[in-house]
Design an enzyme around this catalytic site. Structure first.
Site, short mmCIF file in Angstrom:
data_model
loop_
_atom_site.label_atom_id
_atom_site.label_comp_id
_atom_site.label_asym_id
_atom_site.label_seq_id
_atom_site.Cartn_x
_atom_site.Cartn_y
_atom_site.Cartn_z
N GLY A 50 0.59 -1.43 0.20
CA GLY A 50 -0.47 -0.10 0.36
C GLY A 50 0.73 1.13 -0.01
N GLN A 55 2.58 9.96 1.82
CA GLN A 55 3.80 9.43 2.35
C GLN A 55 4.52 9.36 1.21
OE1 GLN A 55 2.24 5.29 2.51
NE2 GLN A 55 3.91 5.12 4.29
N CYS A 97 5.88 -0.55 7.17
CA CYS A 97 5.04 0.84 7.41
C CYS A 97 5.61 1.14 6.31
CB CYS A 97 4.81 1.61 8.12
SG CYS A 97 4.19 3.54 7.23
N LEU A 98 5.96 1.58 5.13
CA LEU A 98 7.68 2.09 4.21
C LEU A 98 7.65 3.98 4.76
CD1 LEU A 98 6.17 1.39 1.04
CD2 LEU A 98 7.21 -0.09 2.35
N HIS A 139 -4.81 1.49 7.42
CA HIS A 139 -3.85 1.24 7.83
C HIS A 139 -3.47 2.74 6.34
CE1 HIS A 139 1.39 1.29 8.03
NE2 HIS A 139 1.04 1.64 6.90
N GLU A 140 -4.01 2.83 5.65
CA GLU A 140 -3.44 4.04 4.44
C GLU A 140 -4.29 5.03 4.55
OE1 GLU A 140 -1.15 3.44 1.95
OE2 GLU A 140 -1.12 1.02 2.92
N HIS A 143 -3.19 6.63 6.82
CA HIS A 143 -2.09 8.35 6.76
C HIS A 143 -3.18 9.58 6.74
CE1 HIS A 143 1.73 5.96 6.87
NE2 HIS A 143 1.58 4.92 5.71
#
Ligand code: K1U
Ligand code: ZN
Length: 175
Positions: A50, A55, A97-98, A139-140, A143
């Site tokens: 994702g 981000q 998480c990236l 999660h997305e 963000h």
């Protein structure tokens, strides 16, 4: 049409990751049409399952997901996604998480969610999910609200992860 670009991903504690993104409007259509291929290219290259626009420093309510890029790609584009129903039952998944590379923790969230969103063609859609997809959707969407998975943890665990990440980033910069 230009080739998709791999964009630099912001790393916590970048303050831009804590800001609430604004809704995508019709005026943003040309920008998001350019941005969507870049988000997928960046997510696949990371690799991740994702990626949300904040981000990569873009404060728009836009995210992409593909849970199985290696087997059978199933790309999902989420424009202005919103959780419209969530189960009382909770589930715990290990999340990464990236924007917090190499950091993982168990996060507890509603086990099932229904998400309303607009797709890349401008069609209104809903998606009902459980398991990893439910965790990834939440999660997305977090963000887009400036929330990171570590915000769901105790202050002790959160600070431990942030200290470990800072140390790893210092070592990386020095090498
Ligand atoms: O939003 C992000 O930072 C992406 C994040 C999404 C996510 C992972 C796990 C649970 C919820 C949300 C990631 O993709 S972290 C990397 C990851 O999970 C992964 C990477 C390669 C293959 C499989 C998974
Ligand atoms: Zn993330």
């Amino acid at each position: 049409m230009s080739e998709a670009k791999i964009l630099p991903i912001l790393i916590a504690p970048d303050r831009r990751l804590k800001q609430r993104a604004r809704p995508v409007t019709e005026a943003d259509r040309a920008e998001i049409e350019r941005l969507i291929p870049d988000l997928f290219a960046t997510m696949y290259a990371a690799p991740g399952i994702g990626l949300a626009a904040p981000q990569v420093g873009i404060g728009l309510r836009l995210a992409v997901i593909d849970l199985r890029p290696e087997e059978r790609p199933a790309p999902i584009v989420l424009v202005n996604p919103k959780v419209v129903a969530a189960s009382a039952e909770l589930a715990t998944h290990e999340e990464g998480c990236l924007s917090l590379p190499n950091q993982y923790a168990d996060v507890t969230r509603p086990a099932r969610v229904k998400v309303a969103y607009t797709d890349e063609k401008g069609h209104e859609r809903t998606l009902e999910a459980e398991g990893l997809l439910a965790a990834c959707l939440q999660h997305e969407i977090d963000h887009l609200d400036g929330i990171l998975f570590i915000d769901h943890l105790s202050p002790l665990k959160r600070n431990m992860i942030l200290r470990r990440l800072a140390k790893e980033q210092r070592l990386k910069a020095a090498s």
